[in-house]
Design an enzyme around this catalytic site. Structure first.
Site, short mmCIF file in Angstrom:
data_model
loop_
_atom_site.label_atom_id
_atom_site.label_comp_id
_atom_site.label_asym_id
_atom_site.label_seq_id
_atom_site.Cartn_x
_atom_site.Cartn_y
_atom_site.Cartn_z
N TYR A 1 0.86 -1.19 0.00
CA TYR A 1 0.00 0.00 0.00
C TYR A 1 0.89 1.23 0.00
O TYR A 1 1.86 1.31 0.74
CB TYR A 1 -0.88 0.00 1.25
N ASP B 1 9.14 2.54 -0.61
CA ASP B 1 8.16 3.18 0.26
C ASP B 1 8.50 2.77 1.69
O ASP B 1 8.22 1.66 2.12
CB ASP B 1 6.75 2.74 -0.12
N LYS C 1 4.61 8.96 8.49
CA LYS C 1 4.47 8.40 9.84
C LYS C 1 5.56 8.91 10.80
O LYS C 1 5.50 10.07 11.20
CB LYS C 1 4.35 6.88 9.77
#
Ligand SMILES: *Cc1c(COP(=O)(O)O)cnc(C)c1O
Length: 438
Positions: free
Chosen positions: A146, A241, A269
């Site tokens: 994702y 990622d 994050k």
């Protein structure tokens, strides 16, 4: 058990009238486990409290950012100090230099960086940059990874390696996904086939070097090295990622553990220390293709926001100075060994997959290496495990296909307490299962 969720139920009923599904991001809605989400109000260290006053040991950590736990004093102080100067200027500020210096120093493959406001924005921008820099359109992603809700990445896996992607969400025009190839994670052969067929048209390969969004599934070294080799050979951009893994599995991210340098890295994050930050960065020549130095358009009114930069910089400084990764490793290993052993003792097929302080307990009799494997897990048992733990004051991600996170605020005592509660939870689960098996 004796816990009341009355106030959460009231607030969530109201939320559902005001916001679709009652949430601002679907993963929070408890869809995979059923029932009503608890509404959280306060966090401190390893603990969170809901609006009914129930206390939980927290393994969600806001889905990853809070590696220092809730309300770490250094982060709170940095935000307060920045706030005293204002909230936003839309101009260059000293705070963004500070975080940029920390990021460039921490992640060797990042020579220059741009800050945005979310991981989604960062991966969307990195893909645009890779396409603009190479002058190519095709991109490769992997099923189960994702990268945020980017149109070009909301794609269904095709029936073969060379099937081009169809949208996986209404509202995404086929034109947005027609240049996206979806391959099987950890399938080196399929990746080679795709490059044989389309190599010189591929702008970028984007992947999570340790997947966290189908549960924790590490990529094999062979797969990652082949991705690096093929992209270099064909002039494609390799994008890691590291929105979850950056500053999580090591201060320099998964790439520092693996000794591999991608061309571009996507962060989010932890880099925002609990405030909304994303970032993408990498090779200086590629980053130089961004406006205003180059021609690839990318912009943001609140990008580099002082409060967010201050929270991120404070978090990274604590991580750099205290180097907690050894401690996180041993505390999390103890938790995971315990959980797996307890599940097996109670007759539940379980495998824990872990890298550093991120882990997933899969209700499966075999290890998971790709999305198909993840989907074979017993999600019904997961849902019962989730609720049994919640009722005992342990807050876990509400889906089998998510990573759990341990923070530096989790003590050995927290781990012992979690394991004691898990023993009790598994006992309840096997009691319910017993009549069915005779
Ligand atoms: C969370 C996540 C994103 C998206 O970040 P948002 O801030 O939620 O937009 C992208 N990639 C990975 C690997 C993630 O875990």
């Amino acid at each position: 058990m004796s816990r009341s969720y009355e106030r959460s139920r009231e607030l969530f009923a109201r939320a559902k009238r005001l916001m679709p599904g009652g949430v601002n991001s679907p993963a929070r809605a408890f869809g995979a486990v059923g029932g009503t989400p608890i509404v959280l109000q306060k966090g401190e260290g390893s603990r969170v409290w809901d609006v009914d006053g129930n206390e939980y040991i927290d393994y969600v950590a806001s889905w990853g950012p809070l590696i220092l736990g809730h309300r770490h004093p250094a982060v709170v102080e940095a935000i307060e100090r920045a706030l005293a100067c204002g909230t936003t200027f839309g101009a260059p500020t000293p705070w963004e230099n500070e975080l940029a210096e920390l990021v460039v120093e921490a992640v060797p493959s990042i020579e220059r960086v741009r800050f945005v406001n979310s991981g989604t924005e960062a991966s969307m921008s990195a893909i645009r940059l890779a396409r603009g820099y190479t002058g190519r359109n095709r991109i490769v992603k992997f099923a189960g990874c994702y990268h945020g809700h980017v149109d070009a990445l909301l794609v269904q896996a095709g029936s073969s390696a060379t099937t081009l992607g169809a949208p996986s969400s209404p509202g995404v025009p086929p034109g947005c996904t027609g240049d996206t190839l979806v391959l099987r994670y950890n399938d080196t052969e399929q990746l080679r086939d795709a490059f044989d067929r389309f190599g010189d048209e591929i702008a970028a390969v984007i992947l999570e070097p340790i997947a966290g969004n189908m549960g924790v599934v590490p990529a094999t070294e062979e797969f990652l090295h082949e991705a690096r080799r093929l992209t270099a050979q064909h002039g494609s951009i390799l994008i890691f990622d590291e929105v979850i893994t950056g500053f999580r599995v090591a201060y320099g991210g998964a790439q520092s553990l693996l000794g591999l340098a991608p061309d571009l890295t996507v962060l989010g994050k932890i880099v925002g220390g609990g405030l909304p930050v994303g970032a993408f960065g990498g090779r200086a020549d590629i980053m130089g293709a961004l406006l205003p130095e180059g021609k690839v358009f990318q912009a943001g009114t609140l990008s580099g926001n002082p409060l967010a930069m201050a929270a991120g910089a404070a978090t990274l400084r604590v991580l750099r100075e205290t180097n907690p990764y050894g401690q996180l490793e041993s505390v999390t290993a103890r938790l995971c060994d315990g959980l797996e052993r307890l599940a097996l003792e109670h007759g539940l097929p379980a495998v824990v997959q872990r890298v550093g302080s991120m882990f997933t307990l899969f209700f499966s009799s075999e290890g998971v290496r790709d999305y198909e494997g993840a989907r074979k897990c017993d999600t019904e048992t997961f849902a019962r495990y989730f609720w049994a733990m919640l009722d005992r004051g342990v807050y876990l991600p509400c889906s089998q296909f998510e990573a759990n996170f341990v923070s530096v605020a989790h003590t050995e005592g927290d781990i012992e307490e979690t394991l004691a509660r898990a023993r009790d939870a598994f006992e309840q689960l096997s009691d319910v299962a017993a009549p069915q098996t005779g």
